[in-house]
Structure formats: C-alpha cells, structure tokens
Design a protein around this motif. Sequence first.
Motif, PDB file in Angstrom:
ATOM      1  N   THR A  15       0.153  -5.359  -7.588  1.00  0.00           N
ATOM      2  CA  THR A  15       0.468  -5.184  -6.165  1.00  0.00           C
ATOM      3  C   THR A  15      -0.351  -4.138  -5.424  1.00  0.00           C
ATOM      4  OG1 THR A  15       2.231  -3.607  -6.705  1.00  0.00           O
ATOM      5  CG2 THR A  15       2.859  -5.939  -6.494  1.00  0.00           C
ATOM      6  N   LEU A  16      -1.050  -3.231  -6.086  1.00  0.00           N
ATOM      7  CA  LEU A  16      -1.790  -2.193  -5.370  1.00  0.00           C
ATOM      8  C   LEU A  16      -2.950  -2.788  -4.578  1.00  0.00           C
ATOM      9  CD1 LEU A  16      -1.976   0.794  -7.908  1.00  0.00           C
ATOM     10  CD2 LEU A  16      -0.658   0.667  -5.780  1.00  0.00           C
TER      11      LEU A  16
ATOM     12  N   ARG B  73      -1.109   6.591 -12.107  1.00  0.00           N
ATOM     13  CA  ARG B  73      -0.844   7.359 -10.881  1.00  0.00           C
ATOM     14  C   ARG B  73      -1.967   7.121  -9.891  1.00  0.00           C
ATOM     15  NH1 ARG B  73      -1.421  13.017  -8.743  1.00  0.00           N
ATOM     16  NH2 ARG B  73      -3.044  13.371 -10.303  1.00  0.00           N
ATOM     17  N   ARG B  74      -1.611   6.670  -8.685  1.00  0.00           N
ATOM     18  CA  ARG B  74      -2.619   6.417  -7.667  1.00  0.00           C
ATOM     19  C   ARG B  74      -3.128   7.724  -7.073  1.00  0.00           C
ATOM     20  NH1 ARG B  74      -1.994   3.167  -1.910  1.00  0.00           N
ATOM     21  NH2 ARG B  74      -4.218   2.897  -1.552  1.00  0.00           N
TER      22      ARG B  74
ATOM     23  N   ASP C 139       0.853  -1.195   0.000  1.00  0.00           N
ATOM     24  CA  ASP C 139       0.000   0.000   0.000  1.00  0.00           C
ATOM     25  C   ASP C 139       0.885   1.240   0.000  1.00  0.00           C
ATOM     26  OD1 ASP C 139      -2.081   1.735   0.144  1.00  0.00           O
ATOM     27  OD2 ASP C 139      -2.652   1.271   2.196  1.00  0.00           O
ATOM     28  N   PRO C 140       1.521   1.553  -1.129  1.00  0.00           N
ATOM     29  CA  PRO C 140       2.458   2.675  -1.160  1.00  0.00           C
ATOM     30  C   PRO C 140       1.748   4.016  -1.023  1.00  0.00           C
ATOM     31  CG  PRO C 140       2.073   1.867  -3.382  1.00  0.00           C
ATOM     32  CD  PRO C 140       1.377   0.912  -2.447  1.00  0.00           C
TER      33      PRO C 140
ATOM     34  N   HIS D  60      -4.022  -4.881 -11.347  1.00  0.00           N
ATOM     35  CA  HIS D  60      -2.668  -4.433 -11.027  1.00  0.00           C
ATOM     36  C   HIS D  60      -2.024  -5.502 -10.163  1.00  0.00           C
ATOM     37  CE1 HIS D  60       0.644  -2.072  -9.295  1.00  0.00           C
ATOM     38  NE2 HIS D  60       0.514  -1.300 -10.354  1.00  0.00           N
TER      39      HIS D  60
ATOM     40  N   ALA E 105       9.095   3.706 -12.374  1.00  0.00           N
ATOM     41  CA  ALA E 105       8.480   4.572 -11.369  1.00  0.00           C
ATOM     42  C   ALA E 105       8.966   6.006 -11.507  1.00  0.00           C
ATOM     43  CB  ALA E 105       8.788   4.049  -9.968  1.00  0.00           C
TER      44      ALA E 105
ATOM     45  N   HIS F  50       2.916   6.730  -2.236  1.00  0.00           N
ATOM     46  CA  HIS F  50       3.085   7.350  -3.550  1.00  0.00           C
ATOM     47  C   HIS F  50       3.280   6.257  -4.589  1.00  0.00           C
ATOM     48  CE1 HIS F  50       4.581  10.029  -6.723  1.00  0.00           C
ATOM     49  NE2 HIS F  50       5.576   9.178  -6.875  1.00  0.00           N
ATOM     50  N   TYR F  51       2.422   6.234  -5.609  1.00  0.00           N
ATOM     51  CA  TYR F  51       2.612   5.303  -6.719  1.00  0.00           C
ATOM     52  C   TYR F  51       2.386   6.072  -8.017  1.00  0.00           C
ATOM     53  CZ  TYR F  51       2.047   1.648 -10.155  1.00  0.00           C
ATOM     54  OH  TYR F  51       2.179   0.887 -11.296  1.00  0.00           O
ATOM     55  N   ASP F  52       3.404   6.102  -8.878  1.00  0.00           N
ATOM     56  CA  ASP F  52       3.357   6.827 -10.145  1.00  0.00           C
ATOM     57  C   ASP F  52       4.326   6.128 -11.080  1.00  0.00           C
ATOM     58  OD1 ASP F  52       2.973   8.700 -12.130  1.00  0.00           O
ATOM     59  OD2 ASP F  52       3.389  10.430 -10.862  1.00  0.00           O
ATOM     60  N   GLU F  53       3.841   5.539 -12.173  1.00  0.00           N
ATOM     61  CA  GLU F  53       4.688   4.709 -13.019  1.00  0.00           C
ATOM     62  C   GLU F  53       4.316   4.883 -14.485  1.00  0.00           C
ATOM     63  OE1 GLU F  53       6.417   0.103 -13.158  1.00  0.00           O
ATOM     64  OE2 GLU F  53       4.743   0.626 -11.838  1.00  0.00           O
TER      65      GLU F  53
END
Length: 343
Positions: free
Chosen positions: A104-105, A161-162, A65-66, A102, A203, A68-71
Amino acid sequence: MKSFDKRITLALAALVALAGCGGGNLAPAPQSASTGQVYGAAVSDTPVIIGDPYTIEDRTYVPADPQHYDEVGLASYYGNELSGRPTANGERFNPSGISAAHRTLPLPSYVEVTALQTGRTILVRINDRGPFAGNRIIDLSVGAARQLGIVEQGTAPVRVRRISPVESDRARLRIGQPAEPRLDTSPQLLTALRARFEQGGGAIPQAVPSPDVPAAANAAYAPAAAPISTPAPPSSANPGVTFQVEDEARPVRPTQPRPPAASPPPAASGTYFVQLGAFSNAANARRLANRASALGQIQVTTIDNIRRVRIGPYPSETAAREALSRAHSAGFGDARIFRDTGR
C-alpha cells in the motif's frame, strides 16, 4: 526465536521515539505512463503514484500515503525469476538492486528495514506491489535480502519504517546501488521489537514525532485533497495567480504588490503538481505561498494538519517538469513533482 517478557512491549513506543533520533501472486498492472523503462539513469522519484484500490484473491488493498508508517512482521524476497518484469510503477525489476514490494505505500517511497535477529538496518526503495502470500509485510529484492543478511532464511522477522532519506542515498538506490550504511538498532530497542513480533507484530504507534523526520519530509508525497477555494487577492495586488486554501480563514496575500497584468491566464487543469513544501505551521505555509506567488497558480491544502504548498495543476508530466525547473531556478530546491491520481 526466543520468547521475551511481554511487559517489555509497554516501553516499545518510547524506545521507538528515541530510536528516531539517531513470491506470491502477481502485483497490479503498472500505473505509470512510462511502463517498462530501463532500470538505471531513467528511474525517477517523480511522479509519485499512490494508485487505486485493487483486489488479490478476494482481499482488497487500499494504497495510501501515511504520514507515519512503522510496522513489525515477516519479510520475504523475490529474485531472478522475475528479472526484467515491469514493476507496479513501470520500472523494470532489477533483482540485484536494493528495492522492495509493499502492498500500500506510495511508489516510490523509502523505508528502513531492520532484521530483528541481528539488528542490521538497510535503506530500501519501494517500487512494486506485494507480497500477497501469508502474513508478510514486505517483499525484498534478492539484492536487498542479501544486504540485510536473510537470503539463507527465506523469510525473517523485520521492522519496516518509512523515512525521507537524503538525495544522495535516493540517487544510489535509483541506480541499483546500496545507500550509505545505517546504524544498527540498539539492543534495548531490538529487545522490544522482538517482543512485539512474538506478540503477533503489527503497526507501532507513533509516541512522538520523530526528530529526524520533519513534517515537510513526512508529507513530501502526500496526495492532494480537493481544496476549498477562498476569494483570491485583488488582481491589482497579485494578477494571474489563483490561491486556494483549505482550512484557512484568510486568503494568501503577496508580501509586496506586483504590477498589473494585461489579462489573467485561464484556470489550469490536470493531475500533476509541483510541491514546494509542507508544514504543520500555517504561518510558514503562508509565507512560502507568498514567496512563490510569481511562479503560477498556488494551492495550499491541508491534510492531517499538514499544509502543502503546490503550484499547478499541470496537464502533463512534461509541463510539470518545466514548472519544476522554474521552481528550482527560483531557489525552491526541495520542490518535487506529485501526481494526483484522482482518488
């Protein structure tokens, strides 16, 4: 796709910060208790499931559960061939809905997906695991792929992007409808994102916290860490409430004394929590914990410098929903159920 000057990528992190203002293999078996629920009104955003590590074709994936997630990477899509199949969080796959898989999210979570060839951006709800073929980073439903405009291509370069969207957009996605239209990506940022993709994707580092996503929203579904207990306030001041604070030197104390209870309740156990809020500021977390102390056993835990204020634990989702209802009635409108999977 046309190659871009690699020097452009040096400005990518700053542009991302500015922008913040404005079929493969079978996935793991469903981990929700409500496996196979009907897609539509029964679909819920709680409890959020992170899940255990799993292995597909000798590669292990670790759900997380990051904050920040942007890839940047490749997107694909899957459609009618899997219609009705249970997704990894127990819902039934709706090909025409705006959803995605996805690796891992958390399930569910929400992401903005931007097509790098057009700049078009859509909001998507993650409710499944995948993709497991090639170097793809997201597998869209055919409905999402159609909205993004990539159905004819099959695969396409994208940015994922989360975010934490407003409830009205969440509700539309839960019933299989598109969210409100998003703004297209600016030409300057799009140029930098394309350059990033040409260099192999990956990322995007967080240059500064995104102004449109406060800490409380970013951390809404963060997993509970094992809290470090500190002495509870005297029972005469706050009976029947156990305060657990991680990385805090002082115990949480109520703002006003409360009348003593006949006897304190037994310690609660279970895997469900009601999260009232999350803060980077310790004083704000303490104030919320004090204000909510009448609702039950309070836990304040710190993960990555984010303090999460929760009630619980509860042994079942039913008990957690009852507590959620009490929290909403007491004025905690942002309260949500979270399930600790024990990882």
